[in-house]
Design a protein around this motif. Structure first.
Motif, PDB file in Angstrom:
ATOM      1  N   MET A   1       4.778  16.114  14.163  1.00  0.00           N
ATOM      2  CA  MET A   1       3.628  15.365  13.724  1.00  0.00           C
ATOM      3  C   MET A   1       2.639  16.310  13.057  1.00  0.00           C
ATOM      4  SD  MET A   1       0.903  13.073  15.866  1.00  0.00           S
ATOM      5  CE  MET A   1       1.902  11.619  15.998  1.00  0.00           C
ATOM      6  N   SER A   2       2.025  15.839  11.970  1.00  0.00           N
ATOM      7  CA  SER A   2       1.095  16.689  11.241  1.00  0.00           C
ATOM      8  C   SER A   2      -0.302  16.627  11.849  1.00  0.00           C
ATOM      9  CB  SER A   2       1.048  16.272   9.767  1.00  0.00           C
ATOM     10  OG  SER A   2       0.572  14.953   9.645  1.00  0.00           O
ATOM     11  N   ASN A   3      -1.058  17.678  11.636  1.00  0.00           N
ATOM     12  CA  ASN A   3      -2.426  17.793  12.129  1.00  0.00           C
ATOM     13  C   ASN A   3      -3.353  17.605  10.933  1.00  0.00           C
ATOM     14  OD1 ASN A   3      -4.931  18.598  13.028  1.00  0.00           O
ATOM     15  ND2 ASN A   3      -4.169  20.359  14.156  1.00  0.00           N
ATOM     16  N   SER A   4      -3.873  16.385  10.762  1.00  0.00           N
ATOM     17  CA  SER A   4      -4.688  16.082   9.594  1.00  0.00           C
ATOM     18  C   SER A   4      -5.995  16.870   9.574  1.00  0.00           C
ATOM     19  CB  SER A   4      -4.965  14.583   9.503  1.00  0.00           C
ATOM     20  OG  SER A   4      -5.673  14.147  10.645  1.00  0.00           O
ATOM     21  N   VAL A   5      -6.475  17.279  10.728  1.00  0.00           N
ATOM     22  CA  VAL A   5      -7.706  18.068  10.776  1.00  0.00           C
ATOM     23  C   VAL A   5      -7.500  19.412  10.081  1.00  0.00           C
ATOM     24  CG1 VAL A   5      -9.373  19.180  12.312  1.00  0.00           C
ATOM     25  CG2 VAL A   5      -8.502  16.909  12.868  1.00  0.00           C
ATOM     26  N   ARG A   6      -6.300  19.946  10.167  1.00  0.00           N
ATOM     27  CA  ARG A   6      -5.976  21.222   9.507  1.00  0.00           C
ATOM     28  C   ARG A   6      -5.465  21.012   8.085  1.00  0.00           C
ATOM     29  NH1 ARG A   6      -1.941  24.359  12.973  1.00  0.00           N
ATOM     30  NH2 ARG A   6      -1.880  25.473  11.010  1.00  0.00           N
ATOM     31  N   GLY A   7      -5.448  19.770   7.619  1.00  0.00           N
ATOM     32  CA  GLY A   7      -4.996  19.488   6.265  1.00  0.00           C
ATOM     33  C   GLY A   7      -3.501  19.303   6.131  1.00  0.00           C
TER      34      GLY A   7
ATOM     35  N   GLY B   1      15.229  13.113   3.532  1.00  0.00           N
ATOM     36  CA  GLY B   1      16.523  12.938   4.177  1.00  0.00           C
ATOM     37  C   GLY B   1      16.434  12.178   5.489  1.00  0.00           C
ATOM     38  N   GLY B   2      15.465  11.289   5.605  1.00  0.00           N
ATOM     39  CA  GLY B   2      15.305  10.493   6.816  1.00  0.00           C
ATOM     40  C   GLY B   2      14.612  11.224   7.959  1.00  0.00           C
ATOM     41  N   SER B   3      14.195  12.450   7.738  1.00  0.00           N
ATOM     42  CA  SER B   3      13.511  13.225   8.777  1.00  0.00           C
ATOM     43  C   SER B   3      12.066  13.492   8.372  1.00  0.00           C
ATOM     44  CB  SER B   3      14.208  14.570   9.005  1.00  0.00           C
ATOM     45  OG  SER B   3      15.523  14.365   9.473  1.00  0.00           O
ATOM     46  N   GLN B   4      11.207  13.555   9.383  1.00  0.00           N
ATOM     47  CA  GLN B   4       9.790  13.844   9.163  1.00  0.00           C
ATOM     48  C   GLN B   4       9.554  15.349   9.174  1.00  0.00           C
ATOM     49  OE1 GLN B   4       7.870  11.437   7.889  1.00  0.00           O
ATOM     50  NE2 GLN B   4       6.444  11.171   9.556  1.00  0.00           N
ATOM     51  N   PHE B   5       8.796  15.814   8.205  1.00  0.00           N
ATOM     52  CA  PHE B   5       8.382  17.206   8.110  1.00  0.00           C
ATOM     53  C   PHE B   5       6.886  17.222   7.857  1.00  0.00           C
ATOM     54  CE2 PHE B   5      12.779  17.058   6.629  1.00  0.00           C
ATOM     55  CZ  PHE B   5      13.361  18.076   7.374  1.00  0.00           C
TER      56      PHE B   5
ATOM     57  N   MET C   1      17.097  16.909  -2.070  1.00  0.00           N
ATOM     58  CA  MET C   1      16.492  15.950  -1.137  1.00  0.00           C
ATOM     59  C   MET C   1      15.416  15.128  -1.841  1.00  0.00           C
ATOM     60  SD  MET C   1      16.211  18.346   2.259  1.00  0.00           S
ATOM     61  CE  MET C   1      15.834  17.080   3.464  1.00  0.00           C
ATOM     62  N   LEU C   2      14.661  15.767  -2.729  1.00  0.00           N
ATOM     63  CA  LEU C   2      13.647  15.042  -3.484  1.00  0.00           C
ATOM     64  C   LEU C   2      14.282  14.016  -4.405  1.00  0.00           C
ATOM     65  CD1 LEU C   2      11.276  18.016  -4.350  1.00  0.00           C
ATOM     66  CD2 LEU C   2      10.804  16.148  -2.752  1.00  0.00           C
ATOM     67  N   LEU C   3      15.377  14.399  -5.058  1.00  0.00           N
ATOM     68  CA  LEU C   3      16.099  13.452  -5.917  1.00  0.00           C
ATOM     69  C   LEU C   3      16.602  12.259  -5.115  1.00  0.00           C
ATOM     70  CD1 LEU C   3      18.189  15.630  -8.389  1.00  0.00           C
ATOM     71  CD2 LEU C   3      16.306  14.077  -8.917  1.00  0.00           C
ATOM     72  N   ASP C   4      17.120  12.522  -3.925  1.00  0.00           N
ATOM     73  CA  ASP C   4      17.610  11.442  -3.072  1.00  0.00           C
ATOM     74  C   ASP C   4      16.492  10.486  -2.669  1.00  0.00           C
ATOM     75  OD1 ASP C   4      20.183  12.429  -3.206  1.00  0.00           O
ATOM     76  OD2 ASP C   4      20.120  13.388  -1.221  1.00  0.00           O
ATOM     77  N   GLU C   5      15.296  11.021  -2.457  1.00  0.00           N
ATOM     78  CA  GLU C   5      14.151  10.175  -2.087  1.00  0.00           C
ATOM     79  C   GLU C   5      13.653   9.370  -3.277  1.00  0.00           C
ATOM     80  OE1 GLU C   5      12.874   9.682   0.978  1.00  0.00           O
ATOM     81  OE2 GLU C   5      14.350  11.084   1.787  1.00  0.00           O
ATOM     82  N   GLY C   6      13.822   9.917  -4.485  1.00  0.00           N
ATOM     83  CA  GLY C   6      13.284   9.294  -5.697  1.00  0.00           C
ATOM     84  C   GLY C   6      11.983   9.980  -6.072  1.00  0.00           C
ATOM     85  N   LEU C   7      11.929  10.558  -7.253  1.00  0.00           N
ATOM     86  CA  LEU C   7      10.780  11.368  -7.638  1.00  0.00           C
ATOM     87  C   LEU C   7       9.462  10.598  -7.647  1.00  0.00           C
ATOM     88  CD1 LEU C   7      12.302  13.566 -10.469  1.00  0.00           C
ATOM     89  CD2 LEU C   7      12.016  14.098  -8.043  1.00  0.00           C
TER      90      LEU C   7
END
Length: 120
Positions: free
Chosen positions: A1-7, A14-18, A78-84
């Motif tokens: 999970m991202s920390n929005s306070v830190r930006g 590819g179906g995974s969260q980063f 992976m970007l191509l698979d997601e759609g630019l």
């Protein structure tokens, strides 16, 4: 999970969260690899006028700053698979640049709004 306070910004590949982290090292890397400054790249991203190579460098830099073992050779496909122009992908990269340009501040001051308007 991202920390929005830190930006930090969440991105799905590819179906995974980063997360993309707008750290100093990431910004320097993306500027060096593209030969362009952050503001010029932000203008291109916000206008959807970017190359696959630019997008790949940007996302790879943000992933590496998050500690991911990302490489351009793996991220590009992976970007191509997601759609630019996938709306979620594009939104994540735009938020990443917004955080680079504003220091990840969530408050909307008059100066930040004026600066944002000047990019368009």
């Amino acid at each position: 999970m991202s920390n929005s306070v830190r930006g930090e910004v969440s991105i799905t590949l590819g179906g995974s969260q980063f997360k993309l982290v707008p750290a100093y090292e990431a910004i320097v890397q993306l500027e060096e690899r593209t030969g362009q400054g952050s503001i010029a790249l932000a203008r291109k991203i916000f206008a959807s006028n970017f190359t696959l190579k630019e997008l790949t460098v940007i996302v790879t830099s943000g992933l590496k700053a998050a500690g991911e073992p990302a490489t351009e050779d793996k991220v590009g496909p992976m970007l191509l698979d997601e759609g630019l122009l996938n709306p979620e992908l594009h939104s994540s990269v735009c938020k990443f640049f917004d955080n680079i340009l504003t220091g990840g501040k969530t408050d909307k001051t008059e100066g930040n709004e004026e600066a944002a308007k000047s990019l368009i």
